[in-house]
Design a protein around this motif. Structure first.
Motif, PDB file in Angstrom:
ATOM      1  N   ARG A 138       0.797  -1.225   0.000  1.00  0.00           N
ATOM      2  CA  ARG A 138       0.000   0.000   0.000  1.00  0.00           C
ATOM      3  C   ARG A 138       0.842   1.294   0.000  1.00  0.00           C
ATOM      4  N   PRO A 139       1.854   1.440   0.880  1.00  0.00           N
ATOM      5  CA  PRO A 139       2.587   2.714   0.907  1.00  0.00           C
ATOM      6  C   PRO A 139       3.229   3.065  -0.431  1.00  0.00           C
ATOM      7  N   SER A 140       3.823   2.097  -1.102  1.00  0.00           N
ATOM      8  CA  SER A 140       4.484   2.367  -2.384  1.00  0.00           C
ATOM      9  C   SER A 140       3.476   2.733  -3.462  1.00  0.00           C
ATOM     10  N   ILE A 141       2.338   2.038  -3.491  1.00  0.00           N
ATOM     11  CA  ILE A 141       1.331   2.326  -4.516  1.00  0.00           C
ATOM     12  C   ILE A 141       0.726   3.701  -4.286  1.00  0.00           C
ATOM     13  N   GLU A 142       0.445   4.038  -3.044  1.00  0.00           N
ATOM     14  CA  GLU A 142      -0.198   5.331  -2.752  1.00  0.00           C
ATOM     15  C   GLU A 142       0.691   6.512  -3.125  1.00  0.00           C
ATOM     16  N   LYS A 143       2.003   6.321  -3.073  1.00  0.00           N
ATOM     17  CA  LYS A 143       2.896   7.423  -3.487  1.00  0.00           C
ATOM     18  C   LYS A 143       3.361   7.270  -4.932  1.00  0.00           C
ATOM     19  N   GLY A 144       2.801   6.290  -5.645  1.00  0.00           N
ATOM     20  CA  GLY A 144       3.094   6.129  -7.065  1.00  0.00           C
ATOM     21  C   GLY A 144       4.415   5.485  -7.387  1.00  0.00           C
ATOM     22  N   SER A 145       5.058   4.882  -6.392  1.00  0.00           N
ATOM     23  CA  SER A 145       6.381   4.270  -6.605  1.00  0.00           C
ATOM     24  C   SER A 145       6.221   2.768  -6.829  1.00  0.00           C
ATOM     25  N   ILE A 146       5.610   2.406  -7.937  1.00  0.00           N
ATOM     26  CA  ILE A 146       5.333   0.990  -8.200  1.00  0.00           C
ATOM     27  C   ILE A 146       6.612   0.183  -8.356  1.00  0.00           C
ATOM     28  N   GLU A 147       7.702   0.848  -8.778  1.00  0.00           N
ATOM     29  CA  GLU A 147       8.968   0.119  -8.958  1.00  0.00           C
ATOM     30  C   GLU A 147       9.513  -0.425  -7.644  1.00  0.00           C
ATOM     31  N   ASP A 148       9.070   0.144  -6.514  1.00  0.00           N
ATOM     32  CA  ASP A 148       9.553  -0.325  -5.219  1.00  0.00           C
ATOM     33  C   ASP A 148       9.036  -1.722  -4.873  1.00  0.00           C
ATOM     34  N   ILE A 149       7.918  -2.111  -5.464  1.00  0.00           N
ATOM     35  CA  ILE A 149       7.337  -3.419  -5.137  1.00  0.00           C
ATOM     36  C   ILE A 149       7.263  -4.334  -6.344  1.00  0.00           C
ATOM     37  N   LEU A 150       7.704  -3.866  -7.494  1.00  0.00           N
ATOM     38  CA  LEU A 150       7.520  -4.622  -8.729  1.00  0.00           C
ATOM     39  C   LEU A 150       8.353  -5.896  -8.750  1.00  0.00           C
ATOM     40  N   ASP A 151       7.788  -6.944  -9.301  1.00  0.00           N
ATOM     41  CA  ASP A 151       8.487  -8.206  -9.516  1.00  0.00           C
ATOM     42  C   ASP A 151       9.823  -7.936 -10.203  1.00  0.00           C
ATOM     43  N   THR A 152      10.920  -8.438  -9.635  1.00  0.00           N
ATOM     44  CA  THR A 152      12.250  -8.159 -10.195  1.00  0.00           C
ATOM     45  C   THR A 152      12.393  -8.699 -11.618  1.00  0.00           C
ATOM     46  N   ASP A 153      11.692  -9.781 -11.944  1.00  0.00           N
ATOM     47  CA  ASP A 153      11.741 -10.282 -13.318  1.00  0.00           C
ATOM     48  C   ASP A 153      11.168  -9.257 -14.294  1.00  0.00           C
ATOM     49  N   LEU A 154      10.104  -8.568 -13.870  1.00  0.00           N
ATOM     50  CA  LEU A 154       9.536  -7.528 -14.725  1.00  0.00           C
ATOM     51  C   LEU A 154      10.476  -6.337 -14.836  1.00  0.00           C
ATOM     52  N   LEU A 155      11.198  -6.038 -13.757  1.00  0.00           N
ATOM     53  CA  LEU A 155      12.166  -4.949 -13.809  1.00  0.00           C
ATOM     54  C   LEU A 155      13.268  -5.258 -14.811  1.00  0.00           C
ATOM     55  N   ILE A 156      13.732  -6.496 -14.825  1.00  0.00           N
ATOM     56  CA  ILE A 156      14.820  -6.878 -15.724  1.00  0.00           C
ATOM     57  C   ILE A 156      14.339  -6.953 -17.166  1.00  0.00           C
ATOM     58  N   GLN A 157      13.196  -7.612 -17.378  1.00  0.00           N
ATOM     59  CA  GLN A 157      12.715  -7.848 -18.735  1.00  0.00           C
ATOM     60  C   GLN A 157      12.086  -6.603 -19.340  1.00  0.00           C
ATOM     61  N   GLY A 158      11.635  -5.705 -18.495  1.00  0.00           N
ATOM     62  CA  GLY A 158      10.982  -4.506 -18.988  1.00  0.00           C
ATOM     63  C   GLY A 158       9.483  -4.664 -19.031  1.00  0.00           C
ATOM     64  N   CYS A 159       8.752  -3.652 -18.582  1.00  0.00           N
ATOM     65  CA  CYS A 159       7.291  -3.675 -18.615  1.00  0.00           C
ATOM     66  C   CYS A 159       6.810  -2.236 -18.607  1.00  0.00           C
ATOM     67  N   ASN A 160       5.530  -2.047 -18.808  1.00  0.00           N
ATOM     68  CA  ASN A 160       4.948  -0.710 -18.795  1.00  0.00           C
ATOM     69  C   ASN A 160       4.607  -0.328 -17.359  1.00  0.00           C
ATOM     70  N   MET A 161       5.349   0.590 -16.801  1.00  0.00           N
ATOM     71  CA  MET A 161       5.171   0.985 -15.408  1.00  0.00           C
ATOM     72  C   MET A 161       3.795   1.609 -15.168  1.00  0.00           C
ATOM     73  N   GLN A 162       3.281   2.319 -16.171  1.00  0.00           N
ATOM     74  CA  GLN A 162       1.969   2.944 -16.022  1.00  0.00           C
ATOM     75  C   GLN A 162       0.900   1.875 -15.828  1.00  0.00           C
ATOM     76  N   MET A 163       0.982   0.805 -16.597  1.00  0.00           N
ATOM     77  CA  MET A 163       0.007  -0.275 -16.472  1.00  0.00           C
ATOM     78  C   MET A 163       0.138  -0.961 -15.125  1.00  0.00           C
ATOM     79  N   MET A 164       1.372  -1.193 -14.679  1.00  0.00           N
ATOM     80  CA  MET A 164       1.582  -1.841 -13.390  1.00  0.00           C
ATOM     81  C   MET A 164       1.017  -0.991 -12.249  1.00  0.00           C
TER      82      MET A 164
END
Length: 266
Positions: free
Chosen positions: A115-141
Motif C-alpha cells: 500500500r505505501p508504495s502504490i499510494e505514493k506512485g512508486s510501483i517500482e519499489d514493489i515490482l516483480d524483479t523479473d519484470l524490472l529486468i525484462q521490462g514492462c509498462n510501469m503505467q500499467m503496473m
C-alpha cells in the motif's frame, strides 16, 4: 482480464448470482490458447436476491484471500470475491505471497506491504524483479496496483464490481497500447533494437548507437535513481551479454570505434 470476466459472469450473468468464495491464483487455470478459466466451485454459494444485501454464511475460503469484512460479519456478498481478486492483482505486480512470514515469525500481508508504495506512485519499489529486468509498462503496473487497493477497501460497498474491474483493466491496457510507438523499419545494415522503456535518455543513447552496424539489444530500468541496464552485442564471432543484476560502472571498447561507457548490468 479473462479471469475477471469469468467472476463477473458468476456475479451478474447468472440468476441467482454465484459467489465463488475461494478466488486465488491456483483456482485460475490457463487453457490451450492461454485463456483464463476460473475453477474449483466446491465453496460456491448463491448470492443475495431481491432486496437482500447479503447472505449469511460460515466463513469459508483460503487465508490471505479472505475478506476481513466477511470474516467479522459472516455477511457474504459478491464484493467478497472482489477482495480476493484485489489480492491477486497485487501478486501479479509484486510476485509475492499473499501472506509472508518474516524471520521474526511476524506475518505481513501483501496489502499492508504494498500500500505505501502504490499510494505514493512508486510501483517500482514493489515490482516483480523479473519484470524490472525484462521490462514492462510501469503505467500499467501502477494502474493495476491502484485498482487492487480499491478492491480491498474495508467497506465492501465501496469496492468496484467485478464488471468494473475487468472494464478498467481492459481500458488501461488499451490506453497503454494506444501510446506505444509502432516499430520503425530497419534495413539490413541497421542494428536490431529492443527497447523496453521509453524515457528520453534511453532513446538518446540508442540513437547514438544506431549509427553503428552491429546487432544490439537493450533494456533499461531505473530503481531509486540507479540505472539497471542489460545489453547483448554481436559482432561477427564476438558476443557480449549481461546476465545478473549487478550494477557496475563499466566501460567496454570494441573494434571499429564502437564503445559503451555507462552503468550496465553484468
Amino acid at each position: 482480464i479473462g479471469a475477471a470476466k469469468g467472476v463477473a459472469h458468476l456475479h451478474e450473468g447468472i440468476s441467482p448470482s454465484i459467489i465463488h468464495r475461494d478466488i486465488k491464483p491456483s483456482n485460475i487455470l490457463i487453457g490451450e490458447e492461454y485463456e483464463a478459466k476460473v475453477s474449483d466451485f466446491g465453496l460456491v454459494r448463491s448470492g443475495p436476491v431481491g432486496d437482500q444485501s447479503h447472505v449469511s454464511s460460515q466463513v469459508k475460503g483460503t487465508p490471505g484471500y479472505l475478506d476481513p469484512a466477511y470474516c467479522s460479519s459472516f455477511h457474504l456478498t459478491p464484493f467478497t470475491d472482489v477482495y480476493s481478486f484485489g489480492v491477486i492483482l497485487l501478486q501479479l505486480v509484486a510476485a509475492r505471497p499473499a501472506v509472508e512470514s518474516s524471520r521474526s515469525n511476524a506475518s505481513s500481508h501483501i496489502i499492508d506491504w504494498a500500500r505505501p508504495s502504490i499510494e505514493k506512485g512508486s510501483i517500482e519499489d514493489i515490482l516483480d524483479t523479473d519484470l524490472l529486468i525484462q521490462g514492462c509498462n510501469m503505467q500499467m503496473m501502477l494502474k493495476m496496483g491502484q485498482l487492487a487497493l480499491r478492491c480491498v477497501v474495508k467497506v465492501p460497498k465501496e469496492r468496484p464490481t467485478m464488471t468494473q474491474v475487468w472494464q478498467e483493466l481492459e481500458a488501461a491496457l488499451k490506453s497503454v497500447d494506444d501510446h506505444l510507438l509502432p516499430p520503425q523499419p530497419l534495413d539490413e545494415d541497421s542494428p536490431t533494437l529492443m527497447i523496453s522503456t521509453a524515457d528520453k535518455a534511453t532513446s538518446h543513447r540508442i540513437n547514438q548507437l544506431s549509427s553503428t552496424h552491429h546487432h544490439y539489444s537493450y533494456s533499461s530500468v531505473s530503481i531509486d535513481g540507479i540505472g539497471l541496464e542489460r545489453f547483448h552485442v554481436d559482432i561477427d564471432s564476438m558476443s557480449f551479454e549481461s546476465a545478473s543484476l549487478r550494477c557496475l560502472e563499466t566501460s567496454i571498447s570494441l573494434d571499429e570505434g564502437f564503445s559503451i561507457d555507462h552503468p550496465v548490468v553484468v
